[in-house]
Design an enzyme around this catalytic site. Structure first.
Site, mmCIF file in Angstrom:
data_model
loop_
_atom_site.group_PDB
_atom_site.id
_atom_site.type_symbol
_atom_site.label_atom_id
_atom_site.label_comp_id
_atom_site.label_asym_id
_atom_site.label_seq_id
_atom_site.Cartn_x
_atom_site.Cartn_y
_atom_site.Cartn_z
ATOM 1 N NE ARG A 139 38.426 48.800 43.997
ATOM 2 C CZ ARG A 139 38.061 48.044 42.970
ATOM 3 N NH1 ARG A 139 36.853 47.496 42.928
ATOM 4 N NH2 ARG A 139 38.905 47.798 41.973
ATOM 5 C CG ASP A 140 38.793 44.114 43.038
ATOM 6 O OD1 ASP A 140 37.568 43.955 43.141
ATOM 7 O OD2 ASP A 140 39.469 43.645 42.116
ATOM 8 C CG HIS A 333 42.385 44.014 37.870
ATOM 9 N ND1 HIS A 333 42.525 44.860 38.945
ATOM 10 C CD2 HIS A 333 41.420 43.124 38.214
ATOM 11 C CE1 HIS A 333 41.674 44.503 39.895
ATOM 12 N NE2 HIS A 333 40.993 43.442 39.477
ATOM 13 C CG HIS A 335 39.552 38.486 39.091
ATOM 14 N ND1 HIS A 335 38.657 38.559 40.136
ATOM 15 C CD2 HIS A 335 39.869 39.765 38.797
ATOM 16 C CE1 HIS A 335 38.427 39.817 40.453
ATOM 17 N NE2 HIS A 335 39.155 40.576 39.649
ATOM 18 C CB CYS A 366 33.175 41.565 40.273
ATOM 19 S SG CYS A 366 32.090 42.889 39.706
ATOM 20 C CG ASN A 375 41.512 40.769 42.574
ATOM 21 O OD1 ASN A 375 41.343 41.280 41.479
ATOM 22 N ND2 ASN A 375 40.750 41.081 43.613
#
Length: 430
Positions: A139-140, A333, A335, A366, A375
């Protein structure tokens, strides 16, 4: 440097004392709403008192809705067995309703244990070395790709990640294709993977609003994620509404999910810094974290969306957040824009965080955060955790296969340094 060392030492000591409460809060023991409430809470001090005041129940329940029944010395072995089983399972992430599979006998075994017994267990050597890795690559990692990624490629990536032992794989996002075109096949992806692996890992999906939630529910979602931002400008860019309005919107999603028996995970974007406003106040994030837990999230993942945090920032953030909520409710989470993701992870582990988000091959970024690179790479995270003697249940060899698969499809070198080093070593051997 001396001050930093002292702070790290203090955080480590605090984390050790919190180990038991972290494990207990995640135990698969949840009583239905109609059951008695003569239980002790995993919270203590002001948090416990505040929960008691709000719920009108003494002793209080934790914000996650989990109850900790009283125990007795005779059931200590059962308790320890439950704890150790918890660390071995892949599907620990449950809502209160999902944990209702706990048997009457198991509940009865816990009811006889006293609060003093719980304190005594602090002195026992309970394994607290399991770290749950939440894989966000499908997803990300793929949402910001410049070119279309076929559905079958996404499914094959998810299959390979599942084979590697990832316990949680964020599959897709039920967002508008107009704004995030790479997630336009969300229904196909989720329906296919749930049909193929009904007893596999958890497959949470992002849902920005009720419409997204209803679409996810129709596709069979068992867990959804909601994602407010701690910056007003970023909230407007990412969600097209203010922080206050986004929390109301996500509150509606959480209420609908509770009614449908679907688990809800919370994210907070720009938890450290915003690309438009700069540094974000930890107190804002702490308040939002508490609010998300109170609306029904079982866990909140704090996102360094643009990767600007340092270990010092993580200390300040977690100090503020843990003044409001228990550490067992927190995930990270991170990065790696400035190369700080692993250092920030290590600091989070010192505080007692045991759930870390990561993305295979370091994919990600993003679309609404300029300058945000990938990430934290799953390969780098697992390599570090293995070196620390911590358990993830992840097969590094199979994880590297998944990394090579998606990197070769995208025709790009992985951002993971571990993947690059091991791929080079593999070629030399060949």
């Amino acid at each position: 440097s001396v001050l930093l060392g002292l702070k790290v030492l203090m955080a480590s000591c605090l984390a050790s004392r919190r180990r038991l409460s972290q494990l207990v809060a995640r135990l698969p023991v949840a009583l239905s709403a109609g059951s008695h409430r003569s239980e002790i809470s995993t919270l203590s001090g002001p948090n416990r008192d505040e929960c008691a005041r709000r719920s009108g129940v003494q002793p209080a329940v934790s914000p996650q809705g989990l109850y900790l029944p009283r125990k007795s010395a005779t059931a200590s072995a059962v308790f320890l067995e439950q704890v150790r089983a918890l660390h071995g399972t892949k599907r620990r992430r449950r809502s209160t309703k999902a944990t209702s599979s706990t048997t009457t006998e198991e509940q009865a075994a816990f009811e006889d244990l006293s609060e003093e017994d719980l304190e005594d267990l602090d002195e026992l050597d309970i394994d607290d070395d399991y770290v749950e890795v939440v894989e966000v690559g499908p997803r990300d990692g793929l949402q910001n790709e410049p070119a279309e990624v076929p559905t079958e490629v996404k499914l094959q990536l998810i299959r390979k990640l599942a084979e590697a032992g990832l316990p949680v794989i964020e599959a897709t996002a039920f967002v508008s294709p107009k704004w995030v075109p790479r997630m336009a096949d969300h229904k196909k992806v989720l329906s296919a993977i749930l049909t193929e692996m009904p007893d596999g890992p958890n497959f949470p999906v992002l849902t920005p609003n009720l419409k997204g939630f209803q679409g996810a529910l129709a596709a069979g979602a068992q867990e959804v994620a909601i994602f407010p931002a701690a910056s007003e400008t970023f909230s407007m860019k990412n969600l097209n509404c203010s922080i206050e309005d986004s929390m109301k919107r996500f509150g509606d999603v959480a209420a609908a999910a509770k009614e449908a028996g679907v688990s809800v995970r919370g994210y907070i974007s720009t938890a450290v810094g915003c690309p438009y406003e700069g540094p974000v106040k930890p107190a804002v994030v702490a308040r939002m974290t508490r609010d998300l837990l109170e609306m029904g999230c079982y866990e909140v993942s704090l996102g360094d969306t643009i990767g600007v945090a340092t270990p010092g920032d993580i200390m300040e953030l977690l100090d503020a957040v843990t003044d409001e909520t228990p550490i067992e409710s927190i995930a990270m989470h991170l990065h790696d824009t400035y190369g700080q993701a692993l250092a920030n992870t290590l600091m989070s582990l010192e505080y007692g965080v045991r759930t870390i988000d990561a993305s295979v091959a370091g994919l990600g970024g993003c679309p609404y955060a300029k300058g945000a690179t990938g990430n934290l790479a799953t390969e780098d995270l697992v390599y570090m955790l293995n070196g620390l003697g911590m358990d993830t249940g992840i097969d590094m060899g199979k994880l590297l296969q998944a990394s090579r698969y998606i990197s070769e499809y995208l025709d790009r070198r992985p951002s993971s340094r571990v993947a690059v080093a091991m791929n080079n070593a593999r070629r030399e051997q060949d």
